[in-house]
Design an enzyme around this catalytic site. Structure first.
Site, PDB file in Angstrom:
ATOM      1  N   ALA A   1       0.827  -1.208   0.000  1.00  0.00           N
ATOM      2  CA  ALA A   1       0.000   0.000   0.000  1.00  0.00           C
ATOM      3  C   ALA A   1       0.858   1.254   0.000  1.00  0.00           C
ATOM      4  O   ALA A   1       1.651   1.487   0.919  1.00  0.00           O
ATOM      5  CB  ALA A   1      -0.935  -0.011   1.209  1.00  0.00           C
TER       6      ALA A   1
ATOM      7  N   GLU B   1      -2.740   6.923  -1.723  1.00  0.00           N
ATOM      8  CA  GLU B   1      -3.736   7.511  -0.820  1.00  0.00           C
ATOM      9  C   GLU B   1      -4.659   8.400  -1.647  1.00  0.00           C
ATOM     10  O   GLU B   1      -4.343   8.720  -2.792  1.00  0.00           O
ATOM     11  CB  GLU B   1      -3.029   8.334   0.261  1.00  0.00           C
ATOM     12  CG  GLU B   1      -2.143   7.489   1.154  1.00  0.00           C
ATOM     13  CD  GLU B   1      -1.539   8.278   2.302  1.00  0.00           C
ATOM     14  OE1 GLU B   1      -1.846   9.484   2.432  1.00  0.00           O
ATOM     15  OE2 GLU B   1      -0.764   7.677   3.053  1.00  0.00           O
ATOM     16  N   PRO B   2      -5.773   8.837  -1.035  1.00  0.00           N
ATOM     17  CA  PRO B   2      -6.706   9.666  -1.812  1.00  0.00           C
ATOM     18  C   PRO B   2      -6.005  10.848  -2.477  1.00  0.00           C
ATOM     19  O   PRO B   2      -6.318  11.211  -3.613  1.00  0.00           O
ATOM     20  CB  PRO B   2      -7.721  10.122  -0.768  1.00  0.00           C
ATOM     21  CG  PRO B   2      -7.711   9.042   0.272  1.00  0.00           C
ATOM     22  CD  PRO B   2      -6.318   8.508   0.303  1.00  0.00           C
TER      23      PRO B   2
ATOM     24  N   ALA C   1      -2.521  11.135  -2.747  1.00  0.00           N
ATOM     25  CA  ALA C   1      -1.135  10.850  -3.113  1.00  0.00           C
ATOM     26  C   ALA C   1      -1.075   9.616  -3.982  1.00  0.00           C
ATOM     27  O   ALA C   1      -1.180   8.501  -3.506  1.00  0.00           O
ATOM     28  CB  ALA C   1      -0.287  10.651  -1.860  1.00  0.00           C
ATOM     29  N   GLY C   2      -0.970   9.846  -5.284  1.00  0.00           N
ATOM     30  CA  GLY C   2      -0.832   8.746  -6.213  1.00  0.00           C
ATOM     31  C   GLY C   2       0.591   8.737  -6.701  1.00  0.00           C
ATOM     32  O   GLY C   2       1.516   8.296  -6.018  1.00  0.00           O
TER      33      GLY C   2
ATOM     34  N   ILE D   1      -6.159  -0.756  -2.911  1.00  0.00           N
ATOM     35  CA  ILE D   1      -5.143  -1.739  -2.573  1.00  0.00           C
ATOM     36  C   ILE D   1      -5.542  -3.136  -3.067  1.00  0.00           C
ATOM     37  O   ILE D   1      -6.532  -3.708  -2.606  1.00  0.00           O
ATOM     38  CB  ILE D   1      -4.865  -1.759  -1.047  1.00  0.00           C
ATOM     39  CG1 ILE D   1      -4.522  -0.345  -0.562  1.00  0.00           C
ATOM     40  CG2 ILE D   1      -3.760  -2.758  -0.711  1.00  0.00           C
ATOM     41  CD1 ILE D   1      -3.396   0.352  -1.331  1.00  0.00           C
TER      42      ILE D   1
ATOM     43  N   GLU E   1       0.191   0.570 -10.770  1.00  0.00           N
ATOM     44  CA  GLU E   1       1.647   0.469 -10.603  1.00  0.00           C
ATOM     45  C   GLU E   1       2.381   1.446 -11.527  1.00  0.00           C
ATOM     46  O   GLU E   1       3.388   1.121 -12.140  1.00  0.00           O
ATOM     47  CB  GLU E   1       2.118  -0.976 -10.770  1.00  0.00           C
ATOM     48  CG  GLU E   1       1.429  -1.848  -9.711  1.00  0.00           C
ATOM     49  CD  GLU E   1       2.037  -3.209  -9.523  1.00  0.00           C
ATOM     50  OE1 GLU E   1       3.258  -3.349  -9.741  1.00  0.00           O
ATOM     51  OE2 GLU E   1       1.288  -4.121  -9.149  1.00  0.00           O
TER      52      GLU E   1
END
Lengths: 379, 418, 262
Positions: A124, A127-128, A130-131, A157, A363
């Site tokens: 993981a 985040e909402p 932070a890509g 995830i 990814e």
């Protein structure tokens, strides 16, 4: 280029194909429809030692290499791309960082059960907010009384609802930006760690994709992976490897879309002959086949480069960028050449088309891959 | 030729017990060979710890003189005291072979209370029937059946031995052939005599029915085949025929079958320790299962469905036509694999081999594996939407069209005529 | 418990195609596999080993490339695999094959059980198993679809055409097993890697490596010979009935009446 595919590789490939045909193919459409995680098949794969292919046997792995692991994902993905991504996220993202950065104790405790397939792994970072921009991570880890206390959320995830062991990235020092990120090994049943609802996706529907929620989740200090501040490096290094897995998944999808098209166009008759007899269609197939073959070469090359112990970020990025793009393109063409039948769920090409799209996104999007490739050239 | 090296022989007599053919005896503490009985199988050579026995080159098996072998012998099989159809098919076929060779046809039956079978076998063409009756032989068991039949074969030396390729026949045949060191051809679908050498041509499918192979056993006797049930034609019984019936019992003292030989099958000196195994295998129970109700092999008319029926309940159409014609329902492997109908209905290489008078293939493409099981049917009718389906190449009459339209019309028409 | 399993590498007959013009099989590109029922045999042996302890030895006779089948057997859990490969074995029929296998089994020493698949899909003879049992003078149970071991006895369910029988015999014994007895496991990737990288996992034996009578080997010693092979055909002209649906059905009924079959 000679990929030096050995007898043992050939034999393993046969096993993957056989497994995919007998165990995966029959349920692929159903688990897609019902968004059902294939627990039984993952157990069967564990029994056949498919969940730790590239890791040494002393850590519970099969003792093989990345190329062999690529074959597994490719063959599985031909039948069901979800199986491919489950294996990829588990091996490359869940287990590989422990193999690469973990202590002997961590390897003993976490890598072994992952590599034998007794446990399933996940990773993981996202985040909402932070890509691609990892510096924006809001999840924090604070060391207090020999424990790290985790707070924050992770989204999208893969394997979330099914995994036992997670690699979690959190800020230990916000002031240092990406150098303030650290990686942790978190067990699924840790108090303060919970799962959000399952995402309702366009494709790879049988994969269990969720939000992870950390509320004062306390983990032992020894579960820090590497050192504090190494998290970004670990994440990027891990994703390099993960990209080879996703590239292999894309390759499997593309190959299957091509195979289906070759078969269908020879069976389907219009104007009194198989549509494969029309030159316009032949040219399409020739283009599709050439692209699939080019993708294969890139994917295998990336795997070989990793196996040789060389830097492989650029090769992995190229493989992932190209294979995912052509997977979408070839699957899209496959649907087109199937006509109306391509759009209904009786034929596998519509699922391939939906599943292909994600390979361009997760990814690292295609755009991120291009950044990596350009970065390696331009310094 | 088998030689005894007298200097080495210690007179231990181990070889005497090992010889399946009673061809060795002790005289003055030295083994002596009875060359009339010796088949040079070599069992004694292996058994001798002192290397006192040897087989010399020129007498190797391939140079055997086979002239003392004559006649065709059918090993008939009974279950619950009733002859299996294949046994009568074999006697009928064996009759033709025997006539061609101008030799006698015999049949062997083992069981208990099986005297009635003899007349049946004679009516279908046997000249001679050997009955071996014993309570212990009621049900087939590998050990005793092998021993007794081996003894009968060795005694009467038929040149051809035929068995039904039933589960029991295919258990027994190879065991016998290994014991008497001759060739066996499995699951034959055609038998003929090569005129030049008078040898048996044994034709059978191989490679999943993709290829037919004709096998010969030129130098060893007897030539043995197991023959697939339902393939050979059963002749009309002629009860005016006469033939010999010889009863052989374990405790029988006299008569045509040398009682001693049959007795020996109980004591067994055939192969090491085989006496124990003869006694040891025990049948705990025999269970009949319901799938017997599908009797495709005996049906005159079979209506078969394949993928073209579309869905599991599509078979109702097929079943209606079958019942209108008083026939049975068959199926292709594809639909059995799909679970649309039970395995007992499957026709083909991995299912049943049938040869009804009429075979109606509905929605069956006619893959080679399916054709292997039905192409000997007298009349084949194919109904398929795909005019290119291979089934049309083997059919007598073909209808290109949707079975869901055609089959109900046929049912209706036949119901009206019956 | 010491268990021996006899296996054969076969062409996947489902993939075999025919050269219609030449009337021969096209074997090129046809994958070689472990005979399906032999895989059932391996699985059963490995399961019994897992339950009772012991060792599983897999033996196959074939050309050098049959090593692949033994790698797969090893990867399924066999402890030892032996390939009997020698020009002298070429052309063996079932009699000579059974002799060669029996001699190799004797060479491996004591055993409690031998498993074979009922029959190989390329030959469908079902003969080698019983012939090996005869050569070794041990009891056999064929068409086995259920196995129970109690002390030194084996109780097996034997499939019959119209049901099954339950048969008891004493060990050592030979069993030929049929589809449905178990679900064979997939080969372990780890054990495939081991098979190629560890010493002595797969042994190859030639005539020099075990005791055989050279006059009982291969084509020359085989009682049966192939006389001819051909592709099955049907000698008649199919008649396709034309017309609309009703006409076709009418024509067919007329034909059948002419043939006096209904």
């Amino acid at each position: 280029m000679d990929f030096n595919i050995s007898k043992e590789h050939e034999m393993c490939k046969k096993v993957y194909r056989d497994f995919a045909e007998k165990e995966v193919e029959p349920i692929a459409s159903e688990i897609d429809e019902n968004c059902e995680f294939p627990y039984e098949n993952i157990k069967k794969m564990a029994k056949a030692d498919m969940l730790g292919i590239p890791f040494p046997q002393k850590y519970g792995g099969a003792g093989s290499d990345t190329l062999n692991y690529v074959f597994a994902i490719e063959e599985l993905s031909k039948s069901c791309a979800t199986h491919g991504v489950i294996l990829s996220a588990h091996t490359s993202l869940g287990a590989d960082p422990i193999y690469k950065y973990g202590t002997e104790e961590q390897k003993e405790k976490y890598l072994k059960p992952l590599a034998t397939g007794e446990k399933l792994g996940a990773f993981a970072l996202t985040e909402p907010n932070a890509g691609t921009d990892a510096a924006g991570i809001k999840t924090t880890a604070v060391l207090k009384d020999g424990q790290y206390i985790l707070n924050g959320n992770k989204i999208f995830i893969t394997n979330a609802g099914a995994a036992d062991i997670f690699i979690i990235h959190a800020m230990t020092d916000k002031s240092k930006g990406t150098r303030g990120i650290s990686s942790f090994i978190v067990e699924a049943d840790t108090p303060g760690f919970s799962l959000g609802k399952k995402e309702n996706k366009m494709g790879i529907n049988a994969s269990d994709t969720r939000e992870l929620i950390f509320q004062n989740c306390k983990i032992p200090a020894e579960n820090l992976l590497g050192k504090e501040g190494m998290g970004f490096k670990i994440a990027m290094g891990t994703l390099d490897g993960g990209r080879i897995g996703i590239a292999a998944q894309a390759l499997g999808i593309a190959q299957r879309a091509l195979d289906e098209t070759v078969q269908y166009t020879q069976e389907r008759e219009q104007f009194g002959r198989p549509i494969a007899k029309f030159q316009g269609l032949q040219w399409e197939i020739a283009e599709m086949a050439t692209k699939v073959e080019a993708a294969r070469n890139l994917v295998y090359k990336a795997a070989k480069t990793k196996d040789e112990g060389k830097r492989f970020s650029k090769e992995a990025a190229m493989a992932k960028y190209y294979a995912s793009e052509i997977a979408s393109e070839v699957a899209n063409k496959a649907v087109q050449l199937h006509g109306g039948y391509g759009y209904i769920k009786d034929y596998p090409v519509e699922r391939l088309m939906r599943d292909a799209k994600i390979t361009e996104i997760y990814e690292g999007t295609t755009e991120v891959q291009k950044m990596v490739i350009a970065g390696s050239l331009l310094n | 030729m088998l030689n005894v090296i007298e200097k080495k022989c210690t007179g231990c007599a181990v070889c005497i017990d090992k010889c399946p053919f009673d061809a060795l005896e002790m005289k003055n503490n030295i083994a002596v060979v009875d060359y009339n009985s010796c088949t040079m199988c070599g069992l004694c050579v292996k058994s001798c710890e002192y290397d006192a026995l040897e087989l010399n080159e020129e007498s190797s098996q391939s140079k055997k003189d086979n002239s003392n072998y004559s006649g065709v012998c059918v090993i008939a099989e009974q279950r619950d005291n009733v002859l299996m159809d294949v046994s009568l098919e074999l006697v009928s076929e064996g009759r033709k072979l025997a006539d061609q060779l101008d030799v006698k046809l015999s049949a062997v039956v083992l069981g208990s209370d099986i005297k009635d079978t003899a007349n049946e076998l004679i009516a279908h063409g046997a000249n001679q029937v050997y009955l071996v009756e014993d309570e212990k032989l009621k049900n087939y068991r590998t050990g005793p059946y092998t021993s007794i039949i081996t003894n009968i074969i060795n005694k009467f030396k038929p040149e051809i031995v035929l068995l039904g390729a039933t589960h029991n026949g295919r258990d027994l045949g190879p065991r016998i052939s290994a014991r008497i060191n001759t060739g066996l051809t499995a699951d034959c679908t055609e038998l003929a005599i090569e005129e030049k050498r008078g040898i048996l041509l044994q034709t059978r499918p191989a490679f999943g029915g993709n290829l037919m192979a004709t096998i010969v056993c030129p130098d060893h006797r007897p030539q043995m085949s197991t023959v697939r049930p339902g393939v050979m034609e059963k002749s009309e019984p002629d009860y005016s025929r006469t033939g010999g019936i010889k009863e052989c019992k374990f405790d029988l003292d006299s008569d045509e079958i040398d009682s001693e030989i049959v007795k020996k099958s109980k004591i067994i000196n055939l192969a090491p320790d085989s006496s124990e195994l003869d006694l040891y295998t025990e049948i705990k129970e025999i269970v009949k299962q319901a799938n017997k109700s599908v009797n495709l092999e005996k049906a005159d008319i079979i209506v078969s469905g394949g993928r073209g029926v579309g869905k599991p309940d599509g078979f109702s159409t097929i079943k209606e036509l079958a019942s209108a014609l008083n026939g049975e329902v068959g199926a292709s492997r594809a639909v059995v694999d799909e679970g649309w109908i039970e395995k007992g209905h499957q026709v083909g290489q991995t299912g049943k081999t049938v040869k009804p008078k009429v075979y109606i293939a509905c929605g069956i493409s006619g893959a080679i594996q399916h054709r292997a099981g039905m192409e000997n049917s007298d009349i084949i009718i194919a109904i398929n939407t795909d005019s290119e389906a291979p089934i049309f190449e083997v059919c007598d009459y073909g209808i290109v069209g949707d079975l869901h339209q055609i089959v109900p019309l046929l049912s209706e028409a036949f119901q009206a005529t019956v | 418990m010491k268990i021996v399993v006899c296996v054969k590498q076969v062409p996947d007959t489902n993939e075999v195609k025919i050269d219609e013009k030449k009337g021969t099989l096209i074997r090129e590109g046809v994958p070689s596999i472990i005979n399906p029922e032999d895989k059932i045999a391996i699985e059963e042996a490995v399961r019994l080993k897992e339950e009772f302890g012991g060792e599983v030895t897999v033996i196959s006779m074939g050309p050098p490339q049959a090593k692949d089948a033994l790698v797969e057997a090893y990867a399924m859990g066999a402890d030892k695999a032996i390939l009997l490969s020698d020009k002298a074995f070429a052309g063996s029929d079932t009699w000579a094959t059974a002799y060669t296998l029996s001699q190799a089994i004797k060479e491996t020493g004591q055993f409690d059980l031998i498993f074979c698949g009922r029959q190989a899909i390329d030959g469908d003879t079902a003969q080698v198993g019983p012939q090996v049992a005869e050569n070794l003078s041990i009891p056999q149970i064929t068409y086995v679809k259920g196995v129970d071991i109690e002390d030194d006895e084996i109780i097996a369910k034997r499939q019959l055409e119209d049901g099954y029988s339950v048969i008891k015999t004493k060990l050592p014994a030979l069993l030929t097993v049929i589809d449905g007895l178990n679900e064979p496991r997939y080969p372990s990737i780890k054990r495939i890697i081991d098979a190629y990288n560890k010493e002595d996992t797969i042994q190859t034996w030639t005539v020099e490596d075990f005791e055989v009578d050279k006059d009982k080997l291969g084509l020359d010693a085989s009682p049966t010979q192939v006389y001819d092979t051909f592709v099955p055909t049907r000698d008649h002209e199919p008649e396709i009935l034309e017309g609309d649906v009703e006409e076709k059905v009418e024509k067919l009924i007329k034909k059948l009446k002419e043939e006096k079959v209904v």
